[in-house]
Scaffold this motif. Structure first.
Motif, short mmCIF file in Angstrom:
data_model
loop_
_atom_site.label_atom_id
_atom_site.label_comp_id
_atom_site.label_asym_id
_atom_site.label_seq_id
_atom_site.Cartn_x
_atom_site.Cartn_y
_atom_site.Cartn_z
N LEU A 197 -55.16 11.16 32.40
CA LEU A 197 -56.04 11.50 31.28
C LEU A 197 -56.51 12.93 31.47
N GLY A 198 -56.18 13.78 30.54
CA GLY A 198 -56.61 15.17 30.70
C GLY A 198 -56.06 16.04 29.61
N PRO A 199 -56.53 17.27 29.55
CA PRO A 199 -56.13 18.15 28.46
C PRO A 199 -54.68 18.62 28.57
N ASN A 200 -54.20 19.20 27.49
CA ASN A 200 -52.89 19.84 27.51
C ASN A 200 -52.97 21.14 28.31
N GLY A 201 -51.85 21.55 28.90
CA GLY A 201 -51.79 22.81 29.63
C GLY A 201 -52.42 22.75 31.01
N ILE A 202 -52.60 21.54 31.54
CA ILE A 202 -53.34 21.38 32.80
C ILE A 202 -52.40 21.09 33.97
N GLY A 203 -51.08 21.04 33.68
CA GLY A 203 -50.13 20.89 34.78
C GLY A 203 -49.49 19.52 34.87
N LYS A 204 -49.61 18.72 33.80
CA LYS A 204 -49.05 17.37 33.86
C LYS A 204 -47.52 17.41 33.95
N THR A 205 -46.91 18.28 33.15
CA THR A 205 -45.44 18.39 33.18
C THR A 205 -44.99 18.96 34.52
N THR A 206 -45.74 19.91 35.03
CA THR A 206 -45.44 20.47 36.34
C THR A 206 -45.43 19.35 37.38
N ALA A 207 -46.45 18.50 37.35
CA ALA A 207 -46.55 17.40 38.30
C ALA A 207 -45.34 16.48 38.17
N VAL A 208 -44.95 16.19 36.95
CA VAL A 208 -43.84 15.27 36.74
C VAL A 208 -42.53 15.89 37.22
N ARG A 209 -42.37 17.18 37.01
CA ARG A 209 -41.15 17.85 37.48
C ARG A 209 -41.08 17.78 39.00
N ILE A 210 -42.22 17.85 39.64
CA ILE A 210 -42.25 17.72 41.11
C ILE A 210 -41.86 16.30 41.50
N LEU A 211 -42.48 15.31 40.85
CA LEU A 211 -42.21 13.92 41.20
C LEU A 211 -40.76 13.55 40.92
N ALA A 212 -40.15 14.24 39.95
CA ALA A 212 -38.76 13.94 39.60
C ALA A 212 -37.79 14.68 40.51
N GLY A 213 -38.31 15.52 41.39
CA GLY A 213 -37.44 16.28 42.29
C GLY A 213 -36.81 17.49 41.63
N GLU A 214 -37.27 17.83 40.42
CA GLU A 214 -36.69 18.99 39.73
C GLU A 214 -37.32 20.28 40.20
N LEU A 215 -38.54 20.19 40.68
CA LEU A 215 -39.28 21.38 41.08
C LEU A 215 -39.77 21.15 42.50
N GLU A 216 -39.35 22.03 43.42
CA GLU A 216 -39.79 21.87 44.81
C GLU A 216 -41.17 22.51 44.94
N PRO A 217 -42.17 21.73 45.28
CA PRO A 217 -43.52 22.31 45.32
C PRO A 217 -43.62 23.30 46.48
N ASN A 218 -44.37 24.39 46.27
CA ASN A 218 -44.42 25.43 47.31
C ASN A 218 -45.73 25.45 48.06
N LEU A 219 -46.59 24.45 47.82
CA LEU A 219 -47.88 24.35 48.51
C LEU A 219 -48.66 25.67 48.41
N GLY A 220 -48.46 26.39 47.32
CA GLY A 220 -49.21 27.62 47.09
C GLY A 220 -48.52 28.85 47.67
N ARG A 221 -47.44 28.64 48.43
CA ARG A 221 -46.78 29.81 49.06
C ARG A 221 -45.58 30.21 48.23
N HIS A 222 -45.89 30.88 47.10
CA HIS A 222 -44.81 31.15 46.14
C HIS A 222 -43.80 32.17 46.67
N GLU A 223 -44.19 32.95 47.70
CA GLU A 223 -43.25 33.97 48.19
C GLU A 223 -42.10 33.34 48.98
N GLU A 224 -42.45 32.40 49.85
CA GLU A 224 -41.37 31.71 50.58
C GLU A 224 -41.65 30.22 50.52
N SER A 225 -40.73 29.52 49.85
CA SER A 225 -40.94 28.09 49.64
C SER A 225 -40.85 27.34 50.97
#
Ligand code: ADP
Ligand code: ADP
Length: 542
Positions: free
Chosen positions: A53-81
């Motif tokens: 439950l939450g607003p649009n543009g808050i990262g829900k799709t980002t979260a789902v892409r991570i859970l689907a294995g499409e996006l490797e999360p970088n734990l905030g270290r965008h320079e080196e994953s």
């Protein structure tokens, strides 16, 4: 500001008492230097329906892409994953540990229903049967088609389906797949309440009977309540950062959300609570008669569909809610009032200026939002217009965008603004809730009510979100009959009588949450359900 926001606070004077704990840790993902950061991830569970439950543009799709294995999360270290092994290390000991191990090993399959079903025709050429047969991996298609009433449009081209039909086809196509994890980004837009409840039950059954993991984003709170086992609330600043909370019970999650304060997070997300009236509201006395309309009938073609409207009156200054299933003649009635259609019997020439927002918003000229709105009203940009229209509908930050580039929710807000900005005697809004998140629904509700009060305007609102209708309407007009065959519209009536008639047709009763008085759908055949049906009290406490 709290030091994180790059723009004005989206929650109107958010009070951040402490920096939320989540933000003191590393994010799950950051897209780049000063780019959107996502804190926390939802935790889908086998055999359960997890809600967000939450607003649009808050990262829900980002979260789902991570859970689907499409996006490797970088734990905030965008320079080196850091890579999946380190991600797994970071989530060791959390509810997500096993799930992330599976994602790392490529062991998770996912079916996903997109948010904007209106765009499906752009990417698929063919009819409903062809689309659905491609997805029938579980051999469950026949049942899905039957329960979602898709049968009549099986041979129809996808291009010719209405929004409600597309939504049901998209839900069926997703649930027909054979995957571990199902993600549904909004199931309710364009569906009537009966269809919403059916879709919710199908999703629950797939979780319970087949032990699948379901993750659902939903802004219709009554349906979310019915649907989910646990709930993550998402908050933050859309476009800048988003926090997905640890799972809450659905009841607590919705209650905290409505109260504007997240208990565990010690976080105020809205200055004021959203409150529902327990007893039928506002004695419907105010207002003189704006207009009386006589009995009307209208049929299409050789009488494939016919509508009978019982004559009634619309009162000055009221918000009249209009409810009923899809395909029952609500839009036809609207078109009779606006003079876009001639009735077969009766004279609907009301001699009123009517401003009409249709259900499917099609404004997509190549024109900027500000140019479009200023072409409608010379009030555009005045402080009154800014306070009453632009602010509550969050238009400021999209003023310079082109209409054709807007998302569904943005387009909806512009269309509501355009409708209210016309100078008219009667404002008629068809499904203003579609594609708005909860916060935007509440804001739009307030804007519409305030506008009616301050402009001495009269408003008619067709919507299927029962919470929105409850918050918005003074009286209710109920349509029933047999969808696509014949419809009947009764006179406008007080909220309690209207809700009782409408919900009796649907055989759905509501109880009140003890803490917040929020209406909640009863389990069919439960003690309360049977008792309330017997007493004829379907919605408001007696
Ligand atoms: P939601 O699904 O809640 O609407 P999204 O996860 O789609 O939110 O997007 C959250 C934010 O992340 C948005 O501001 C979006 O612009 C930004 N974003 C999404 N994808 C990318 C990307 N690949 N690079 C940079 N920013 C992105
Ligand atoms: P609602 O707004 O309650 O969903 P509508 O008034 O749009 O219902 O439609 C009622 C019925 O009339 C539907 O079965 C629809 O397919 C049919 N219908 C609507 N417009 C036309 C038309 N111009 N010609 C023939 N049938 C129509």
């Amino acid at each position: 500001t709290c030091g994180i926001c790059v723009e004005k606070c989206p929650f109107d004077a958010i009070e951040i008492i402490n920096l939320p704990e989540e933000l003191q840790d590393d994010p799950a993902h950051r897209y780049g230097e000063n780019a959107f950061s996502l804190y926390g991830l939802p935790a889908p569970q086998e055999g359960q329906v997890t809600g967000i439950l939450g607003p649009n543009g808050i990262g829900k799709t980002t979260a789902v892409r991570i859970l689907a294995g499409e996006l490797e999360p970088n734990l905030g270290r965008h320079e080196e994953s850091p890579g999946w092994d380190e991600v797994l290390e970071a989530y060791r000991g959390t509810e997500l540990q096993d799930y992330i191990a599976d994602v790392r090993d490529g062991d998770v399959t996912i079916a996903r229903k997109p948010q904007y079903v209106d765009q499906i025709p752009n990417s698929f050429d063919g009819n409903t049967r062809e689309l659905l047969e491609q997805t029938d991996e579980r051999g469950a298609l026949d049942e899905l088609v039957e329960r979602l009433s898709i049968g009549p449009v099986m041979e129809q081209s996808i291009d010719d389906l209405s929004g409600g039909e597309l939504q049901r086809v998209a839900i069926a196509a997703t649930l027909a797949r054979d995957t571990d994890f199902y993600f549904l980004d909004e199931i309710t837009p364009y569906l009537d309440i009966g269809q919403r409840v059916t879709a919710a039950r199908l999703i629950r059954e797939l979780a319970e009977e087949e032990n699948r993991s379901m993750l659902v984003i939903e802004h219709d709170l009554a349906i979310l309540d019915l649907l989910a086992d646990t709930l993550h609330v998402a908050y933050g600043e859309p476009g800048a950062y988003g926090v997905i909370t640890a799972p809450k019970s659905v009841r607590n999650g919705i209650n905290e959300y409505l109260s504007g304060y997240l208990d565990n997070e010690n976080m105020r997300i809205r200055p004021n609570p959203i409150e529902f009236e327990e007893h039928a509201p506002r004695a419907a006395t105010r207002g003189d008669t704006l207009v009386e309309y006589p009995d009307l009938t209208k049929s299409y073609g050789d009488g494939e569909f016919s509508l009978e409207v019982e004559g009634g009156e619309i009162r000055e200054n009221e918000v009249l809610g209009i409810v009923g299933p899809n395909g029952i003649g609500k839009s036809t009635f609207a078109k009779l009032l606006t003079g876009n259609l001639e009735p077969d019997e009766g004279d609907a020439d009301l001699d009123l200026d009517i401003s009409y927002k249709p259900q499917y918003v099609t404004i997509d000229q190549h024109m900027r939002v500000d140019a479009f709105l200023s072409s409608i009203t010379d009030q555009f940009g005045s402080s009154y217009w800014n306070t009453e229209i632009a602010q509550p509908l969050q238009l400021e930050r999209i003023m310079e965008q082109n209409l054709s580039d807007l998302s569904g929710g943005e387009r909806q807000r512009v269309a509501i603004a355009a409708c209210l900005s016309e100078s008219a005697d009667l404002y008629l809004l068809d499904e203003p809730s579609a594609h708005l998140d909860v916060e935007q629904r509440v804001q739009a509700t307030k804007a519409i009510r305030r506008y009616a009060e301050q402009q001495d305007a009269t408003v008619m609102v067709i919507d299927h979100d029962i919470y929105m209708i409850d918050l918005l309407a003074d009286r209710l007009m109920v349509f029933d009959g047999e969808p696509a065959v014949q419809g009947r519209a009764g006179q406008p009536q007080p909220m309690r009588d209207g809700m009782n008639e409408f919900l009796a047709n649907l055989e759905v009763t509501f109880r009140r949450d003890e803490r917040t008085s929020r209406p909640r759908i009863n389990k069919p055949e439960s003690q309360l359900d049977k008792q309330q049906k017997q007493n004829g009290e379907y919605y408001y406490a007696p």
